[in-house]
Write a protein that holds these residues in place. Structure first.
Motif, PDB file in Angstrom:
ATOM      1  N   LEU A 182       0.894  -1.067  -0.098  1.00 14.77           N
ATOM      2  CA  LEU A 182      -0.021  -0.016   0.057  1.00 14.77           C
ATOM      3  C   LEU A 182       0.806   1.111  -0.014  1.00 14.77           C
ATOM      4  N   ILE A 183       0.424   2.307  -0.957  1.00 17.94           N
ATOM      5  CA  ILE A 183       1.243   3.371  -0.994  1.00 17.94           C
ATOM      6  C   ILE A 183       0.275   4.640  -0.696  1.00 17.94           C
ATOM      7  N   ASP A 184       0.738   5.613   0.187  1.00 13.87           N
ATOM      8  CA  ASP A 184       0.123   6.642   0.337  1.00 13.87           C
ATOM      9  C   ASP A 184       0.405   7.833  -0.979  1.00 13.87           C
ATOM     10  N   PRO A 185      -0.359   7.992  -2.007  1.00 10.21           N
ATOM     11  CA  PRO A 185       0.011   8.866  -2.754  1.00 10.21           C
ATOM     12  C   PRO A 185       0.175  10.591  -2.313  1.00 10.21           C
ATOM     13  N   ALA A 186      -0.323  10.758  -1.220  1.00  9.61           N
ATOM     14  CA  ALA A 186      -0.132  12.246  -0.421  1.00  9.61           C
ATOM     15  C   ALA A 186       1.471  12.182  -0.227  1.00  9.61           C
ATOM     16  N   THR A 187       1.896  11.325   0.357  1.00  7.21           N
ATOM     17  CA  THR A 187       3.313  11.220   0.848  1.00  7.21           C
ATOM     18  C   THR A 187       4.293  10.569  -0.162  1.00  7.21           C
ATOM     19  N   GLU A 188       3.743   9.681  -1.087  1.00 16.49           N
ATOM     20  CA  GLU A 188       4.431   8.944  -1.954  1.00 16.49           C
ATOM     21  C   GLU A 188       5.256   7.946  -1.353  1.00 16.49           C
ATOM     22  N   LYS A 189       4.908   7.366  -0.310  1.00 15.77           N
ATOM     23  CA  LYS A 189       5.715   6.487   0.605  1.00 15.77           C
ATOM     24  C   LYS A 189       4.739   5.161   0.804  1.00 15.77           C
ATOM     25  N   VAL A 190       5.446   4.113   0.930  1.00 13.11           N
ATOM     26  CA  VAL A 190       4.841   2.747   1.448  1.00 13.11           C
ATOM     27  C   VAL A 190       4.356   2.820   2.684  1.00 13.11           C
ATOM     28  N   VAL A 191       3.098   2.484   3.022  1.00 14.42           N
ATOM     29  CA  VAL A 191       2.563   2.531   4.520  1.00 14.42           C
ATOM     30  C   VAL A 191       2.469   1.078   5.006  1.00 14.42           C
ATOM     31  N   ALA A 192       2.467   0.043   4.195  1.00 16.10           N
ATOM     32  CA  ALA A 192       2.119  -1.230   4.602  1.00 16.10           C
ATOM     33  C   ALA A 192       2.630  -2.152   3.587  1.00 16.10           C
ATOM     34  N   THR A 193       3.225  -3.448   3.977  1.00 12.68           N
ATOM     35  CA  THR A 193       3.553  -4.451   3.019  1.00 12.68           C
ATOM     36  C   THR A 193       2.844  -5.665   3.705  1.00 12.68           C
ATOM     37  N   ILE A 194       1.753  -6.211   2.889  1.00 16.40           N
ATOM     38  CA  ILE A 194       0.932  -7.209   3.299  1.00 16.40           C
ATOM     39  C   ILE A 194       1.410  -8.798   2.815  1.00 16.40           C
ATOM     40  N   PRO A 195       1.693  -9.550   3.649  1.00 13.79           N
ATOM     41  CA  PRO A 195       1.997 -11.036   3.227  1.00 13.79           C
ATOM     42  C   PRO A 195       0.740 -11.508   2.625  1.00 13.79           C
ATOM     43  N   LEU A 196       0.632 -12.338   1.468  1.00 14.83           N
ATOM     44  CA  LEU A 196      -0.395 -12.684   0.833  1.00 14.83           C
ATOM     45  C   LEU A 196      -0.642 -14.277   0.864  1.00 14.83           C
ATOM     46  N   GLY A 197       0.460 -14.880   0.820  1.00 15.85           N
ATOM     47  CA  GLY A 197       0.504 -16.361   0.704  1.00 15.85           C
ATOM     48  C   GLY A 197       0.327 -16.829  -0.494  1.00 15.85           C
ATOM     49  N   GLY A 198       0.640 -16.050  -1.526  1.00 19.72           N
ATOM     50  CA  GLY A 198       0.424 -16.584  -2.927  1.00 19.72           C
ATOM     51  C   GLY A 198       0.915 -15.682  -3.977  1.00 19.72           C
TER      52      GLY A 198
END
Length: 356
Positions: A182-198
């Motif tokens: 997930l990237i916040d377009p207001a700050t142009e920074k990554v706010v979360a990296t989520i494991p998906l399992g696939g």
């Protein structure tokens, strides 16, 4: 012939003889192989040119994105439409093509990336975000000038990318990394990296809830991601579908359309994950799209067809036809304003209008 002279003696005296024979053998084999390829291409083109005309769509032109000549197969991956602009990820050229949908002409390109797959457009920020797997980044560019502004480090093999308007976040699936970011377009920074399992393929975002639906190709699943919780909250099996790639959404009726590699379209209830319908589609599928006004589902099939499915009700569907397209047409996007369907094949994009 001199005494003691024989073939073995000759070969031993002149080692170039077997090498010449071996080279001639490989040249003949290569010539035969190339001839078979040429005959297959001719036969394929004859077959494609003699197919009956489509009942549901008609040709509306070809879009070409100008690029310098280079060896290798040209490849356009995902496309997205915002207003009168179509954005195409030209993976083999490492750029974003910007197309005016009114004229079917390329008006700009965004350079400076390596292997572009998809584009997410954030209109209120006047920004575009392009996933680039060659250098594992998401490139940020200005929608007006088409100039690249910066590169955001991503996970391994960033692939499909979308903008979740309800959550105000850009989402990208890292295919080989098996994560969603997930990237916040207001700050142009990554706010979360989520494991998906696939391995993530194409996602969709619900415009009402902001929930993100993500196909997982290797586990034959669809997962639901809550961007507020920054986690996977549900997992749905797509059986009898295998190898899901393209994903389309009917938000009004809470239906997902997952196109799978074993030639099936799986229709799911977004709330329960229940499979409500299974439809046959063409081979080599990659992309899927939905037109809410015409209530049609489309799948782009690499064998040179587009499966057109009519939605009779949220739980009832029928295949209208496998409309002929171009060989290699693997992904598509539907323009909700004009109902035109764009299909990417190799380095070009074919446009189709619905027949009345």
């Amino acid at each position: 012939m001199p005494n003691g002279w024989n073939t073995k003696t000759q070969i031993a005296a002149d080692p170039e003889i077997p090498l010449k024979k071996l080279a001639m053998f490989f040249l003949k084999a290569l010539g035969g192989f190339l001839a078979l390829i040429l005959l297959a291409i001719i036969a394929l083109n004859v077959y494609l040119s003699t197919r009956p005309a489509a009942k549901t769509i008609k040709d509306a032109g070809i879009v070409s994105i100008p690029t310098p000549f280079r060896l290798g197969r040209p490849f356009i991956d995902y496309m997205t439409i915002n207003g009168t602009r179509l954005y195409a990820g030209y993976a083999s050229e490492g750029l974003v093509g910007v197309v005016d949908t009114a004229s079917n002409q390329t008006v700009a390109t965004v350079d400076g990336l390596t292997r572009v797959h998809g584009i997410a457009v954030v209109p209120d920020r006047n920004l575009g975000f392009a996933s680039s797997s060659g250098d594992n980044v998401v490139g940020v560019f200005d929608l007006n000038t088409s100039k690249q502004l910066q590169k955001i480090p991503a996970g391994e093999d960033p692939d499909a990318i979308i903008y979740d308007d309800q959550a105000r976040l850009v989402y990208v699936g890292n295919h080989n990394g098996k994560t969603g970011m997930l990237i916040d377009p207001a700050t142009e920074k990554v706010v979360a990296t989520i494991p998906l399992g696939g391995e993530p393929e194409y996602p969709q975002a619900d415009p009402t809830t902001g929930l993100i639906y993500q196909n997982l190709e290797d586990t034959n699943e669809l997962v639901v991601i809550d961007p507020q919780k920054q986690s996977v909250t549900k997992r749905y099996k797509l059986s009898p579908g295998e190898g899901p790639t393209g994903l389309a959404l009917d938000a009004a009726h809470h239906r997902l359309f997952s196109a799978t590699g074993n030639r099936k379209l799986i229709v799911l209830d977004t709330g329960t994950g229940t499979v409500v319908a299974v439809l046959p589609i063409g081979a080599g599928v990659d992309g899927a799209g939905y037109d809410p006004k015409l209530q049609r589902v489309y799948t782009a099939n690499g064998v040179g067809s587009m499966t057109v499915i009519q939605q009779d009700s949220p739980d009832e569907y029928h295949v209208v036809e496998n409309a002929p397209t171009h060989f290699g047409g693997h992904s598509l996007v539907v323009d909700p304003a004009t109902h035109r369907v764009y299909v990417a094949y190799f380095g070009s994009i074919a446009a189709y209008d619905p027949r009345p």
